[in-house]
Design an enzyme around this catalytic site. Structure first.
Site, PDB file in Angstrom:
ATOM      1  N   LEU A  11       0.858  -1.233   0.041  1.00 33.95           N
ATOM      2  CA  LEU A  11       0.113   0.028   0.063  1.00 33.95           C
ATOM      3  C   LEU A  11       0.792   1.186   0.004  1.00 33.95           C
ATOM      4  CD1 LEU A  11      -2.688  -0.863   2.776  1.00 33.95           C
ATOM      5  CD2 LEU A  11      -2.849  -1.280   0.241  1.00 33.95           C
ATOM      6  N   ASP A  12       0.559   2.121  -0.613  1.00 38.39           N
ATOM      7  CA  ASP A  12       1.083   3.356  -0.561  1.00 38.39           C
ATOM      8  C   ASP A  12       1.271   4.082   0.940  1.00 38.39           C
ATOM      9  OD1 ASP A  12       1.370   3.538  -3.321  1.00 38.39           O
ATOM     10  OD2 ASP A  12      -0.433   4.670  -3.714  1.00 38.39           O
ATOM     11  N   LYS A  13       2.429   4.798   1.121  1.00 38.57           N
ATOM     12  CA  LYS A  13       2.422   5.497   2.461  1.00 38.57           C
ATOM     13  C   LYS A  13       1.526   5.853   2.990  1.00 38.57           C
ATOM     14  CE  LYS A  13       5.171   9.096   3.003  1.00 38.57           C
ATOM     15  NZ  LYS A  13       4.588   9.890   3.987  1.00 38.57           N
TER      16      LYS A  13
END
Length: 308
Positions: free
Chosen positions: A138-140
């Site tokens: 997942l993106d940050k």
């Protein structure tokens, strides 16, 4: 000297209709084990049939017990004392509710504050020895359900995710965006829709749950897993995610993209495992869009199949 303890094992009985199958065929076709996992098991832990070492071409009989020992492993990331919100844990999986702002993997500038550092600390504190294997990224600044496999047998689980997002502008109904995605020319981070070398097919299904104040609450399902896929597809439609300034979203209500992995269905034939998990949207998203709370209260995990 105390005797060594036997390693735990994933074991399954051979049904009547698989008489004469080889270990390889039974593991690949019946258990759904990947070729990589099977090859790795032969190297790491061995394969046992009725407690005796076996090979991939060993012929099985009904009632045979096929077992894959689970040997202790060394953690592959530094353990850092960071809090984790555990949604579920058993011998095979650890599911974490990832907060926004936390990268999944260590990276320059984030080599001590990633989710994998936190997971390694959780294993150490609970007396477990596992490599840290996230089943997706997942993106940050994307929040939500993130599963980790504790061993090679669990790493081949089938996954179906549903995301919640708030985009700018008003949408109704449902649809699908089928546009290839690739790296935007001149950028090392930003993606774009387009065609040509380096662009890969991508498909995003979306459904509008409601809209107010010039924004729409969406539930989304991906057929593909391209980097920034939801963010790029919605921006290309002219509806960037709120808070996603990389793709044209406004920071007025939220300082990160309004994207949350809300539901995950996991199935693993090897482990006879099939469950659905849910993570509530974080408070920053609900505070920015309070009208969405009532809609989300009705979107419980048991109803996830009706979406996207």
């Amino acid at each position: 000297m105390e005797p060594a303890q036997a390693a735990e094992a994933v074991s399954r009985r051979v049904p009547e209709d698989w008489q004469g199958a080889t270990v390889k065929r039974f593991a690949r076709e019946y258990l759904g084990l990947s070729a990589k996992a099977l090859a790795g098991q032969k190297t790491d832990g061995g394969i046992l049939v009725n407690g005796q070492p076996a090979r991939a071409n060993t012929v099985l009989q009904p009632g045979d017990c096929l077992a894959f020992p689970l040997l202790p492993e060394e953690m592959n990331y530094p353990a850092v004392p960071l809090p984790v919100a555990v949604l579920y844990e058993d011998r095979d999986f650890l599911l974490i509710d990832k907060p926004p702002g936390m990268p999944v993997h260590p990276s320059p500038g984030h080599d001590q504050d990633s989710l994998l550092n936190a997971a390694a600390w959780h294993y150490r504190q609970t007396g477990q020895s596992h490599r840290v294997r996230p089943l997706y990224r997942l993106d940050k600044d994307t929040s939500g359900v993130l599963p980790l496999a504790k061993h090679r047998m669990a790493a081949g689980a089938d996954l179906q995710k549903l995301y919640l997002a708030v985009c700018q502008g008003e949408l109704s109904g449902r649809g699908a965006i089928r546009l290839p995605i690739g790296l935007r020319e001149g950028s090392k981070i930003q993606r774009a829709c387009g065609h040509g070398p380096g662009f890969q097919p991508a498909c995003t299904h979306w459904q509008a749950l409601g809209c107010q104040e010039g924004h729409t609450l969406l539930v989304l399902k991906l057929e593909t897993g391209r980097t920034h896929q939801i963010r790029v597809h919605l921006a290309h439609m002219g509806h960037p995610l709120a808070g996603d300034d990389l793709y044209g979203g406004s920071l007025r209500r939220l300082s990160r993209q309004a994207l949350h992995c809300a539901w995950l269905r996991m199935a693993c034939r090897t482990l006879d495992f099939c469950h659905t998990f849910a993570a509530k949207p974080p408070q920053d998203l609900l505070h920015a869009f309070p009208w969405a709370r009532e809609i989300l209260d009705n979107a419980r995990k048991g109803d996830a199949d009706q979406y996207a």
